[in-house]
Design a protein around this motif. Structure first.
Motif, PDB file in Angstrom:
ATOM      1  N   GLU A 141       0.789  -1.053   0.049  1.00 26.47           N
ATOM      2  CA  GLU A 141       0.123   0.159   0.018  1.00 26.47           C
ATOM      3  C   GLU A 141       0.860   1.245  -0.018  1.00 26.47           C
ATOM      4  OE1 GLU A 141      -1.594   0.722   4.297  1.00 26.47           O
ATOM      5  OE2 GLU A 141      -1.199  -1.420   4.090  1.00 26.47           O
ATOM      6  N   LEU A 143       1.231   5.243   1.097  1.00 27.12           N
ATOM      7  CA  LEU A 143       0.866   6.473   2.051  1.00 27.12           C
ATOM      8  C   LEU A 143       1.373   7.797   1.276  1.00 27.12           C
ATOM      9  CD1 LEU A 143       1.596   6.779   5.922  1.00 27.12           C
ATOM     10  CD2 LEU A 143       1.548   8.715   4.255  1.00 27.12           C
ATOM     11  N   GLY A 178      -3.427   5.438   2.185  1.00 25.93           N
ATOM     12  CA  GLY A 178      -3.848   6.679   2.913  1.00 25.93           C
ATOM     13  C   GLY A 178      -3.320   7.965   2.473  1.00 25.93           C
ATOM     14  N   LEU A 180      -2.165  11.747   3.567  1.00 28.72           N
ATOM     15  CA  LEU A 180      -1.715  12.437   4.673  1.00 28.72           C
ATOM     16  C   LEU A 180      -1.333  14.176   4.444  1.00 28.72           C
ATOM     17  CD1 LEU A 180      -1.114  12.350   7.836  1.00 28.72           C
ATOM     18  CD2 LEU A 180       1.372  11.864   7.389  1.00 28.72           C
ATOM     19  N   ARG A 199      -9.175  16.503   0.064  1.00 28.37           N
ATOM     20  CA  ARG A 199     -10.384  15.580   0.540  1.00 28.37           C
ATOM     21  C   ARG A 199     -11.557  15.533  -0.520  1.00 28.37           C
ATOM     22  NH1 ARG A 199      -9.691  14.235   5.900  1.00 28.37           N
ATOM     23  NH2 ARG A 199      -8.617  15.974   7.242  1.00 28.37           N
ATOM     24  N   ASP A 204     -12.527   9.641   1.436  1.00 30.23           N
ATOM     25  CA  ASP A 204     -12.058   8.976   2.636  1.00 30.23           C
ATOM     26  C   ASP A 204     -10.729   8.307   2.499  1.00 30.23           C
ATOM     27  OD1 ASP A 204     -12.821   6.732   1.257  1.00 30.23           O
ATOM     28  OD2 ASP A 204     -14.377   6.358   2.665  1.00 30.23           O
ATOM     29  N   LYS A 205     -10.110   8.367   1.666  1.00 32.81           N
ATOM     30  CA  LYS A 205      -8.646   7.916   1.786  1.00 32.81           C
ATOM     31  C   LYS A 205      -7.726   8.975   2.482  1.00 32.81           C
ATOM     32  CE  LYS A 205      -8.626   3.945  -0.897  1.00 32.81           C
ATOM     33  NZ  LYS A 205      -8.043   3.101  -0.258  1.00 32.81           N
ATOM     34  N   PHE A 207      -6.462  10.531   5.544  1.00 30.05           N
ATOM     35  CA  PHE A 207      -6.356  10.220   7.163  1.00 30.05           C
ATOM     36  C   PHE A 207      -7.105  11.765   7.976  1.00 30.05           C
ATOM     37  CE2 PHE A 207      -2.637   7.808   5.842  1.00 30.05           C
ATOM     38  CZ  PHE A 207      -3.159   6.522   6.444  1.00 30.05           C
ATOM     39  N   GLU A 246      -4.376   5.255  13.292  1.00 32.55           N
ATOM     40  CA  GLU A 246      -5.489   5.056  12.259  1.00 32.55           C
ATOM     41  C   GLU A 246      -4.688   4.131  11.074  1.00 32.55           C
ATOM     42  OE1 GLU A 246      -7.599   8.337   9.756  1.00 32.55           O
ATOM     43  OE2 GLU A 246      -6.319   9.432  11.231  1.00 32.55           O
ATOM     44  N   VAL A 247      -3.470   4.141  11.143  1.00 33.50           N
ATOM     45  CA  VAL A 247      -2.785   3.214  10.227  1.00 33.50           C
ATOM     46  C   VAL A 247      -3.027   1.885  10.727  1.00 33.50           C
ATOM     47  CG1 VAL A 247      -0.604   2.351   9.745  1.00 33.50           C
ATOM     48  CG2 VAL A 247      -1.180   4.866   9.283  1.00 33.50           C
ATOM     49  N   ARG A 250      -6.826   0.860   9.764  1.00 29.04           N
ATOM     50  CA  ARG A 250      -6.917   0.723   8.693  1.00 29.04           C
ATOM     51  C   ARG A 250      -6.470  -0.621   8.046  1.00 29.04           C
ATOM     52  NH1 ARG A 250      -6.896   6.252   4.705  1.00 29.04           N
ATOM     53  NH2 ARG A 250      -8.323   7.380   6.099  1.00 29.04           N
TER      54      ARG A 250
END
Ligand code: ATP
Ligand code: MG
Length: 258
Positions: A141, A143, A178, A180, A199, A204-205, A207, A246-247, A250
């Motif tokens: 994944e 970030l 995600g 950030l 956003r 909603d990807k 954070f 959060e990470v 998820r």
């Protein structure tokens, strides 16, 4: 199999290395065994974790060019549960040396086999060259840090196209874990505008946790310490603690592809 999170954005200075160091520390402090692999010749993550960048022992250069296993170059940090595979300035030549070599995109992925950590963070350089392609190929994944500044979204189209190419040819399972928002300054309308724009684009990807602009976060690397050791009460430390949570959560959810 560990979660392998590539921290990537070819734009320079957006908080990739700051996030690798501090998210890594906060994950480890939450009890998740964490390895940070430094793929940037600038070696900011290496030095930010208190490791000499001109050391002669094994580095990620040896992993990519000399066939070393990642395991063989790992060193411990002052944070229990956090280890790093350090980089060196010699990695600057790797981009050229790798070009045309066999399986040059998948070297990191092969060298990572057998890693026992629960999460691996990959700190990428500010380019979309072979070092970053190795990270995207090894990752489960991504970030993507985005600085709350003018032109924040500039270059993201290029990043998305690279991700798509890697998905198609090298790593079909690659997901955006995600996005950030970094260096957020609540006193400026600009930060607010950029946050809304990001956003709007990533939904909603993004954070919930936003990393504030903080002098303490900028100071910590010169002491070779993550923020949770340098100033655990600071807003920056609290933000990275929240991001780690959060990470982790998820990672428990069934994944949805972007
Ligand atoms: P590069 O693309 O060059 O690798 P990067 O994306 O890794 O850069 P960092 O090195 O993490 O970005 O950050 C760039 C600069 O901004 C550094 O001097 C760092 O200390 C500072 N910085 C990062 N995050 C913050 C923050 N939240 N508040 C204040 N300063 C920050
Ligand atoms: Mg960096």
């Amino acid at each position: 199999m560990p979660r392998v999170v590539a921290i990537t954005n070819q734009k320079g200075g957006v908080g990739k290395s700051t996030t690798a160091v501090n998210l890594g520390a906060c994950l480890a402090q939450a009890g998740i065994t964490t390895l940070v692999i430094d793929l940037d010749p600038q070696a900011n993550t290496t030095s930010g974790l208190g490791i000499q960048r001109d050391r002669t022992a094994g580095t990620t250069y040896d992993v990519l060019l000399n066939g070393s296993r990642v395991e063989s170059v790992i060193v411990s940090t002052d944070v229990p549960g956090l280890q790093v595979a350090p980089s060196t300035i010699h990695l600057a030549g790797a981009e050229v040396e790798l070009a045309g070599a066999d399986a040059s995109e998948a070297r990191l992925r092969s060298a990572m086999e057998g890693i026992q950590h629960q999460i691996v963070l990959l700190d990428c350089p500010p380019s979309l060259g072979l070092l970053t392609v190795n990270a995207l190929t090894a990752a489960t994944e991504l970030l993507i840090p985005i600085q709350c500044e003018y032109y924040a979204l500039e270059g993201l189209g290029q990043l998305m196209r690279s991700i798509e190419l890697v998905r198609r040819h090298l790593n079909p399972g690659l997901e955006i874990g995600g996005v950030l928002l970094t260096m957020y300054d609540p006193r400026t309308n600009l930060s607010e505008q950029v946050a809304a724009e990001v956003r709007g684009y990533f939904g909603d990807k993004v954070f919930q946790t936003v990393i504030p602009r903080s002098v303490r976060l900028a100071e910590a690397p010169s002491h070779g310490q993550p923020i949770t050791l340098y100033d655990p009460q600071s807003r920056g430390a609290q933000a990275y603690v929240a991001l780690a949570q959060e990470v982790i959560s998820r990672g428990r959810q069934p994944s949805t592809s972007f």
